[in-house]
Design an enzyme around this catalytic site. Structure first.
Site, PDB file in Angstrom:
ATOM      1  N   SER A 263       0.817  -1.214   0.000  1.00  0.00           N
ATOM      2  CA  SER A 263       0.000   0.000   0.000  1.00  0.00           C
ATOM      3  C   SER A 263       0.853   1.267   0.000  1.00  0.00           C
ATOM      4  O   SER A 263       0.376   2.333  -0.383  1.00  0.00           O
ATOM      5  CB  SER A 263      -0.943   0.004   1.200  1.00  0.00           C
ATOM      6  OG  SER A 263      -0.197  -0.055   2.407  1.00  0.00           O
ATOM      7  N   ASP A 510      -2.874   6.929  11.666  1.00  0.00           N
ATOM      8  CA  ASP A 510      -2.090   6.129  10.725  1.00  0.00           C
ATOM      9  C   ASP A 510      -0.774   6.866  10.482  1.00  0.00           C
ATOM     10  O   ASP A 510      -0.743   7.907   9.825  1.00  0.00           O
ATOM     11  CB  ASP A 510      -2.876   5.980   9.419  1.00  0.00           C
ATOM     12  CG  ASP A 510      -2.100   5.222   8.332  1.00  0.00           C
ATOM     13  OD1 ASP A 510      -0.858   5.083   8.461  1.00  0.00           O
ATOM     14  OD2 ASP A 510      -2.735   4.782   7.352  1.00  0.00           O
ATOM     15  N   HIS A 513       1.153   5.581   6.290  1.00  0.00           N
ATOM     16  CA  HIS A 513       0.887   6.152   4.964  1.00  0.00           C
ATOM     17  C   HIS A 513       1.051   7.673   4.988  1.00  0.00           C
ATOM     18  O   HIS A 513       1.102   8.275   6.045  1.00  0.00           O
ATOM     19  CB  HIS A 513      -0.520   5.755   4.515  1.00  0.00           C
ATOM     20  CG  HIS A 513      -0.690   4.268   4.395  1.00  0.00           C
ATOM     21  ND1 HIS A 513      -1.297   3.509   5.380  1.00  0.00           N
ATOM     22  CD2 HIS A 513      -0.292   3.413   3.443  1.00  0.00           C
ATOM     23  CE1 HIS A 513      -1.274   2.228   5.017  1.00  0.00           C
ATOM     24  NE2 HIS A 513      -0.665   2.144   3.847  1.00  0.00           N
TER      25      HIS A 513
END
Ligand SMILES: *[C@@H]1O[C@H](CO)[C@@H](O)[C@H](O)[C@H]1NC(C)=O
Ligand SMILES: *[C@@H]1O[C@H](CO)[C@@H](O)[C@H](O)[C@H]1NC(C)=O
Ligand SMILES: *[C@@H]1O[C@H](CO)[C@@H](O)[C@H](O)[C@H]1NC(C)=O
Length: 540
Positions: A263, A510, A513
């Site tokens: 990702s 998070d 990312h």
């Protein structure tokens, strides 16, 4: 709690939030501090202990945060929880002719942006589209036609293909054109500093790139500070050019670029699409989903920029772009063919694999000749990593034509979950960080596994003598960017975090990312710099 116990519990309790990790981490930190104060242990021992703690507490973070599967569509579309089969989201699917981008002749299923935003009533073939490797398109598809038209177009494209093949057989010569830039290959782009530059940054605006998913549109998701968008990377010994979308797309004309990995590579792919799409007028660009791939089509350039989901590069039980579990991952360290088939003939390949390795200290590796996933062994992480990278580099060496294809490997993208490390004892993970670390010298103990870093760097050189692999070091520069993560301005299980969740960064932030525009734009600028400083090769 000792390390082993902590590891177990972080892997066991599905409901255990990352808060538990933070508590354990706090304890570790106190232990380190008291050790230091007491002077009973040298600082480096404390350091090692500390890093171990960080690695162990990663488990929970990584487990919960790498789960966001391929978020379908731009910021409006929702993703689905990874461990469940995505439900029928009631999208209408229309068939249009497919472009000549893969060998498959199947017509593509197309989803209109406008339709996607309609209420959920038009339930048709979505479920089918989900399970078959047909395309689902979001954006502004260049044409929408009937099935008859589709058949006609398909026939036409078949004819064109045949003609093309003939041509290729007739004359296949290589033309080398001069490079557009002249940044020397010897200049280490990874050494340098972040410079505030609000005159030329960001390189594109969040609201202007229709292809960004809501995982990364931090401002839209409620972030207030936007300074993180305005940092230029200044290498020490040379200067990186500004990204010129027209120039880049001209270089990409008739070609394919593909990002392969997890990702974070998808994060980088989104960035590249946003950088490059400025060269294409509205209506001449769109994104489609085709099995393992997400494909950005730049119609006028006959070029694609693609993302291919393969979090370990080799085959694993986590290869479904939507249904996978980092917790139960098992890899086949010597099997790469079923993925690599899709990489053939691509002109620019950009690989990564890291974060999916960090959940546990050992990897589950299927035994050679094993018939099912149950037949596996626990292998020390670094050994498994070496095996996998060797498999990968051997494939590159044996299958890539170096005259045509450039191969890149992105180094590890760092996490920022321990603010104590960068001297902010009151911080909560990366939440509330609004500035890069500008005045930090020497290493930063973020829990990076540098052995894996060096392994990747070495393997690229050793195992692929025929095909040069450009190892791009993004790790240290990104370590300074604690301000760049999506934090609580992102999605979880397909939904943008609500006010209550945003108020609880200890659980929800998070710090893996990155917001876009942001740090991955700089990684792509490095790729751009390398590509544009090399002679252009046209195989005609
Ligand atoms: C850039 O930042 C400086 C200093 O913060 C500020 O004075 C200036 O107005 C900013 N310029 C733009 C174009 O935002
Ligand atoms: C379009 O690009 C593909 C490669 O992606 C190439 O094989 C094909 O020849 C190109 N078509 C034209 C018309 O240039
Ligand atoms: C990588 O290569 C360097 C120099 O050749 C060597 O010092 C280092 O030990 C190697 N590292 C690994 C992990 O193989």
């Amino acid at each position: 709690m000792n390390l082993a116990e902590r590891r177990k519990s972080s892997l066991a309790g599905a409901g255990a939030g990352a808060g538990g990790g933070a508590a354990a981490f706090g304890g570790a930190k106190q232990a380190v501090t008291s050790l230091r104060k007491g002077g009973r242990l040298p600082v480096y021992v404390a350091g090692v202990f500390f890093v171990l703690c960080v690695i162990v507490m990663y488990g929970e973070d990584i487990r919960s945060l790498t789960l966001e599967p391929l978020a379908r569509g731009p910021a409006t579309a929702g993703a689905t929880p990874s461990t469940t089969v995505p439900g029928n989201r009631g999208r209408r699917v229309v068939v249009v002719p497919r472009r000549d981008i893969s060998s498959s002749e199947k017509p593509a299923a197309v989803l209109h942006r406008s339709e996607q935003e309609k209420p959920k009533h038009a339930v048709t073939t979505t479920a089918q589209a989900e399970s078959t490797p047909e395309a689902v398109v979001v954006g502004t598809p260049p044409q929408t036609t009937t099935e008859a038209d589709a058949a006609e177009a398909a026939a036409k494209s078949r004819k064109q293909k045949k003609a093309k093949k003939k041509k290729q057989r007739a004359a296949k010569k290589t033309v080398v054109l001069p490079s557009a830039l002249s940044v020397p290959e010897t200049c280490d782009l990874s050494k340098g500093r972040w410079v505030f530059d609000n005159a030329s940054y960001p390189l594109y605006r969040e609201e202007e790139c229709e292809f960004l998913t809501s995982q990364v549109t931090c401002m839209k998701n409620g972030r207030r500070d936007d300074t993180y968008q305005k940092w230029r990377w200044q290498p020490k010994d040379c200067t990186m050019p500004r990204f010129d979308a027209k120039l880049f797309m001209e270089r990409l004309r008739g070609k394919r670029m593909m990002f392969v990995g997890d990702s974070l590579n998808r994060n980088q792919w989104e960035s590249m699409v946003c950088l490059a799409q400025a060269a294409s007028p509205p209506g001449k660009k769109y994104v489609s989903w085709e099995g393992q791939r997400i494909v950005y089509h730049a119609w006028t350039f006959n070029a694609t920029i693609e993302f291919y989901w393969a979090p370990f590069l080799v085959e694993s039980n986590s290869d479904d772009p939507k249904i996978h579990s980092i917790q139960h991952r098992i890899i086949k360290a010597d099997a790469i063919g079923s993925h690599a088939e899709h990489w053939r003939g691509v002109d620019y390949l950009v690989f990564n694999t890291y974060i999916w390795w960090m959940n546990t200290l050992n990897m589950k590796v299927m035994r050679p000749g094993g018939q099912s996933w149950e037949e596996h062994d626990e292998v020390v992480r670094i050994e498994a990593y070496r095996k996998v990278l060797t498999t990968w580099a051997n494939w590159v060496n044996d299958n890539v034509d170096p005259a045509r294809t450039s191969v890149f490997f992105m180094s590890m993208s760092p996490l920022h979950i321990s603010p104590q490390v960068w001297g902010n004892p009151d911080g909560i993970r990366c939440a509330k960080e609004t500035m890069p670390l500008l005045k930090w010298h020497g290493p930063l103990w973020l829990g990076m596994d540098w052995d894996m870093f060096h392994e990747a760097k070495n393997v690229s050189r050793k195992e692929s003598p025929r095909v040069p692999i450009t190892f791009l070091d993004i790790t240290t520069m990104s370590e300074r960017r604690k301000d760049g993560h999506t934090s609580v301005y992102t999605i979880r299980q397909g939904k943008v975090l609500g006010p209550e969740e945003q108020a609880d960064p200890g659980t929800y932030a998070d710090c893996i990312h990155w917001c876009l525009p942001g740090v991955p734009d700089i990684w792509n600028l490095m790729i751009y710099t390398r590509i544009m400083s090399r002679p252009a090769v046209q195989v005609e």
